[in-house]
Write an enzyme that holds these catalytic residues in place. Sequence first.
Site, mmCIF file in Angstrom:
data_model
loop_
_atom_site.group_PDB
_atom_site.id
_atom_site.type_symbol
_atom_site.label_atom_id
_atom_site.label_comp_id
_atom_site.label_asym_id
_atom_site.label_seq_id
_atom_site.Cartn_x
_atom_site.Cartn_y
_atom_site.Cartn_z
ATOM 1 C CB THR A 136 -0.902 -0.012 1.257
ATOM 2 O OG1 THR A 136 -1.524 1.248 1.391
ATOM 3 C CG2 THR A 136 -0.099 -0.284 2.531
ATOM 4 C CG ASP A 137 -1.190 4.944 -0.979
ATOM 5 O OD1 ASP A 137 -1.748 4.271 -0.087
ATOM 6 O OD2 ASP A 137 -1.798 5.815 -1.641
ATOM 7 C CD GLU A 138 -3.508 3.553 4.444
ATOM 8 O OE1 GLU A 138 -3.300 3.370 5.648
ATOM 9 O OE2 GLU A 138 -4.637 3.621 3.946
ATOM 10 C CE1 TYR A 161 -3.425 -2.704 5.656
ATOM 11 C CE2 TYR A 161 -3.357 -0.347 5.179
ATOM 12 C CZ TYR A 161 -3.368 -1.661 4.742
ATOM 13 O OH TYR A 161 -3.314 -1.932 3.392
ATOM 14 C CE LYS A 165 0.016 -4.547 2.991
ATOM 15 N NZ LYS A 165 -0.357 -5.897 2.455
HETATM 16 P P1 NAD Z 1 -9.727 -7.436 2.039
HETATM 17 O O1 NAD Z 1 -9.760 -7.079 3.481
HETATM 18 O O2 NAD Z 1 -10.930 -7.180 1.203
HETATM 19 O O3 NAD Z 1 -9.388 -9.004 1.883
HETATM 20 C C1 NAD Z 1 -8.343 -9.602 2.600
HETATM 21 C C2 NAD Z 1 -8.425 -11.107 2.366
HETATM 22 O O4 NAD Z 1 -7.339 -11.725 3.087
HETATM 23 C C3 NAD Z 1 -9.725 -11.742 2.888
HETATM 24 O O5 NAD Z 1 -10.237 -12.647 1.942
HETATM 25 C C4 NAD Z 1 -9.265 -12.470 4.152
HETATM 26 O O6 NAD Z 1 -10.044 -13.628 4.451
HETATM 27 C C5 NAD Z 1 -7.838 -12.848 3.790
HETATM 28 N N1 NAD Z 1 -7.031 -13.047 5.006
HETATM 29 C C6 NAD Z 1 -6.919 -12.215 6.066
HETATM 30 N N2 NAD Z 1 -6.129 -12.774 7.015
HETATM 31 C C7 NAD Z 1 -5.715 -13.968 6.521
HETATM 32 C C8 NAD Z 1 -4.882 -14.998 7.016
HETATM 33 N N3 NAD Z 1 -4.327 -14.913 8.237
HETATM 34 N N4 NAD Z 1 -4.662 -16.097 6.256
HETATM 35 C C9 NAD Z 1 -5.238 -16.195 5.023
HETATM 36 N N5 NAD Z 1 -6.069 -15.264 4.511
HETATM 37 C C10 NAD Z 1 -6.293 -14.155 5.243
HETATM 38 O O7 NAD Z 1 -8.441 -6.725 1.451
HETATM 39 P P2 NAD Z 1 -8.210 -5.967 0.058
HETATM 40 O O8 NAD Z 1 -8.717 -4.598 0.156
HETATM 41 O O9 NAD Z 1 -8.635 -6.866 -1.028
HETATM 42 O O10 NAD Z 1 -6.598 -5.864 0.059
HETATM 43 C C11 NAD Z 1 -5.801 -6.918 -0.434
HETATM 44 C C12 NAD Z 1 -4.328 -6.525 -0.327
HETATM 45 O O11 NAD Z 1 -4.102 -5.321 -1.054
HETATM 46 C C13 NAD Z 1 -3.880 -6.244 1.101
HETATM 47 O O12 NAD Z 1 -2.589 -6.765 1.269
HETATM 48 C C14 NAD Z 1 -3.875 -4.719 1.196
HETATM 49 O O13 NAD Z 1 -2.931 -4.286 2.143
HETATM 50 C C15 NAD Z 1 -3.495 -4.347 -0.218
HETATM 51 N N6 NAD Z 1 -3.981 -3.044 -0.666
HETATM 52 C C16 NAD Z 1 -5.303 -2.729 -0.590
HETATM 53 C C17 NAD Z 1 -5.742 -1.501 -1.079
HETATM 54 C C18 NAD Z 1 -7.194 -1.098 -1.039
HETATM 55 O O14 NAD Z 1 -7.521 0.042 -1.345
HETATM 56 N N7 NAD Z 1 -8.112 -1.981 -0.699
HETATM 57 C C19 NAD Z 1 -4.821 -0.595 -1.632
HETATM 58 C C20 NAD Z 1 -3.469 -0.959 -1.670
HETATM 59 C C21 NAD Z 1 -3.059 -2.192 -1.202
HETATM 60 O O1 DAU Z 2 -4.212 3.853 0.394
HETATM 61 C C1 DAU Z 2 -4.409 2.477 0.314
HETATM 62 C C2 DAU Z 2 -5.259 2.014 1.475
HETATM 63 O O2 DAU Z 2 -6.590 2.447 1.200
HETATM 64 C C3 DAU Z 2 -5.238 0.498 1.677
HETATM 65 O O3 DAU Z 2 -3.939 0.111 2.005
HETATM 66 C C4 DAU Z 2 -6.208 0.102 2.807
HETATM 67 O O4 DAU Z 2 -6.245 -1.308 2.946
HETATM 68 C C5 DAU Z 2 -7.589 0.605 2.426
HETATM 69 O O5 DAU Z 2 -8.496 0.328 3.481
HETATM 70 C C6 DAU Z 2 -7.549 2.117 2.173
HETATM 71 O O6 DAU Z 2 -7.272 2.832 3.414
HETATM 72 P P1 DAU Z 2 -8.044 4.171 3.817
HETATM 73 O O7 DAU Z 2 -7.982 4.354 5.269
HETATM 74 O O8 DAU Z 2 -7.603 5.318 2.962
HETATM 75 O O9 DAU Z 2 -9.542 3.751 3.326
HETATM 76 P P2 DAU Z 2 -10.980 3.995 3.971
HETATM 77 O O10 DAU Z 2 -11.972 3.564 2.948
HETATM 78 O O11 DAU Z 2 -11.112 3.438 5.341
HETATM 79 O O12 DAU Z 2 -11.045 5.587 4.094
HETATM 80 C C7 DAU Z 2 -10.864 6.442 2.966
HETATM 81 C C8 DAU Z 2 -10.906 7.880 3.477
HETATM 82 O O13 DAU Z 2 -12.243 8.165 3.915
HETATM 83 C C9 DAU Z 2 -10.032 8.145 4.674
HETATM 84 O O14 DAU Z 2 -9.507 9.459 4.578
HETATM 85 C C10 DAU Z 2 -10.962 8.050 5.875
HETATM 86 C C11 DAU Z 2 -12.279 8.541 5.298
HETATM 87 N N1 DAU Z 2 -13.499 7.942 5.868
HETATM 88 C C12 DAU Z 2 -13.582 6.575 5.902
HETATM 89 C C13 DAU Z 2 -14.707 5.955 6.392
HETATM 90 C C14 DAU Z 2 -14.802 4.448 6.461
HETATM 91 C C15 DAU Z 2 -14.554 8.738 6.287
HETATM 92 O O15 DAU Z 2 -14.484 9.997 6.227
HETATM 93 N N2 DAU Z 2 -15.670 8.132 6.770
HETATM 94 C C16 DAU Z 2 -15.792 6.768 6.854
HETATM 95 O O16 DAU Z 2 -16.846 6.275 7.340
#
Ligand code: NAD
Ligand code: DAU
Length: 358
Positions: A136-138, A161, A165
């Site tokens: 992630t960019d975080e 989180y 990562k």
């Molecule tokens: P998600 O939370 O939707 O899904 C995570 C999956 O991992 C689930 O199916 C869960 O069952 C599985 N999992 C969790 N713990 C586990 C374990 N101990 N063993 C096996 N499986 C396990 O997540 P996502 O949003 O699809 O993100 C996937 C990946 O991409 C993550 O590594 C996240 O850090 C990265 N990522 C997500 C975003 C985003 O915006 N969602 C952006 C950048 C990077």
């Molecule tokens: O940047 C990549 C990341 O993006 C991934 O690594 C994470 O797994 C993914 O969850 C996401 O993180 P964020 O914290 O940015 O996503 P989230 O959807 O929780 O929130 C997006 C923005 O919206 C953040 O600034 C917080 C704000 N927010 C979020 C929720 C859930 C609100 O204002 N209200 C809300 O109810």
Amino acid sequence: MNLDAYRTRVAVTGGAGFIGSNLLLYLVPLYSEYLFVNIDCLTYAANLANLSSIESRDNYRFEKVDVRNAAELTACFDKYRINAVIHLAAETHVDRSIDGPAEFIQTNIVGTFNLLERAVSVAKENPGFRFHHVSTDEVYGSLGETGTFSEQSPFGPNSPYAASKAAADHLVRSYHKTYGLNTVTTNCSNNFGSLQFPEKLIPLMIRNATERQPLPVFGDGLNVRDWLYVEDHCRAIDVVFHKGEAGRTYNVGGGNEVTNIDLVESICRIMDQMLDGDRHEELIRFVEDRPGHDRRYAIDSSRIRDELGWLPKYSFEAALRATVEWYLDNDTWLESCISGDYRKYYERMYADRLSGEK
Ligand code: NAD
Ligand code: DAU
């Protein structure tokens, strides 16, 4: 099954989650010469029904395996003679990591370590063994008004989180440098699209708006995220997995910087057009801010664009509209997420947020 029929046997961890499901739906039909083994322990964020259209394909298998469990991983890797990994399994929600970081440490750090150990061991007999870590960019922390994150930006994670990562990213780097493992890492910005669990901003707002529940915007709503449509992320993973240079990291972003309040208002406008009834903007509430809330993310993705030729295909506006439409058409999918223990957690978290209404 005849494993020799598949020259590449890829373990995709976290394949039942949001990005993992979208990735498997994209890769499995595209690469019929590869075997894809979905390794997932099925946490609250998983939904195997996402994969119903590919579950009976010859080149797809599901294994309920926990990456925290090294013995389970070894058995699974042996069973399929795994020779590549795309690692997505993680605890992913920042608010949950603030509420209870322990699982993030175990899954995101120890789980990644277990996979790296397995990969190094198998790579002794399979020198080309590819390990693609999805991150992630975080990990870079927060930006001010200007600038972007490049691959040279220093790490400065601000939530448990993000820190978990970042630790995993460092482990991956060290396994390349120390043991010569063929690794690549992608650091991606916020994804959106179908199949995302409705604790994340976009599906949460759509669900609450359809139920005419308050739309909780944290702080002043001026935090900025750089949004990327999930299909574009899947194409980026495909390109880096196949063409990325060993040991290198690649930033992936859509170049769509939007404040949270602008995004929520856009969702409301799209929903006003799609549904009858009162204006959805009336539901917006500014609530107490997330602790340690990163102000702004923006990604410089020139490396993956220039070196590997990847470009996002979708316009933000069109993809956001398609996403809203998908959730409105799939309200039973959305509701199925909010059940059982998760419903209790969600209702408590949601009540807490609104009690901090400004
Ligand atoms: P998600 O939370 O939707 O899904 C995570 C999956 O991992 C689930 O199916 C869960 O069952 C599985 N999992 C969790 N713990 C586990 C374990 N101990 N063993 C096996 N499986 C396990 O997540 P996502 O949003 O699809 O993100 C996937 C990946 O991409 C993550 O590594 C996240 O850090 C990265 N990522 C997500 C975003 C985003 O915006 N969602 C952006 C950048 C990077
Ligand atoms: O940047 C990549 C990341 O993006 C991934 O690594 C994470 O797994 C993914 O969850 C996401 O993180 P964020 O914290 O940015 O996503 P989230 O959807 O929780 O929130 C997006 C923005 O919206 C953040 O600034 C917080 C704000 N927010 C979020 C929720 C859930 C609100 O204002 N209200 C809300 O109810």
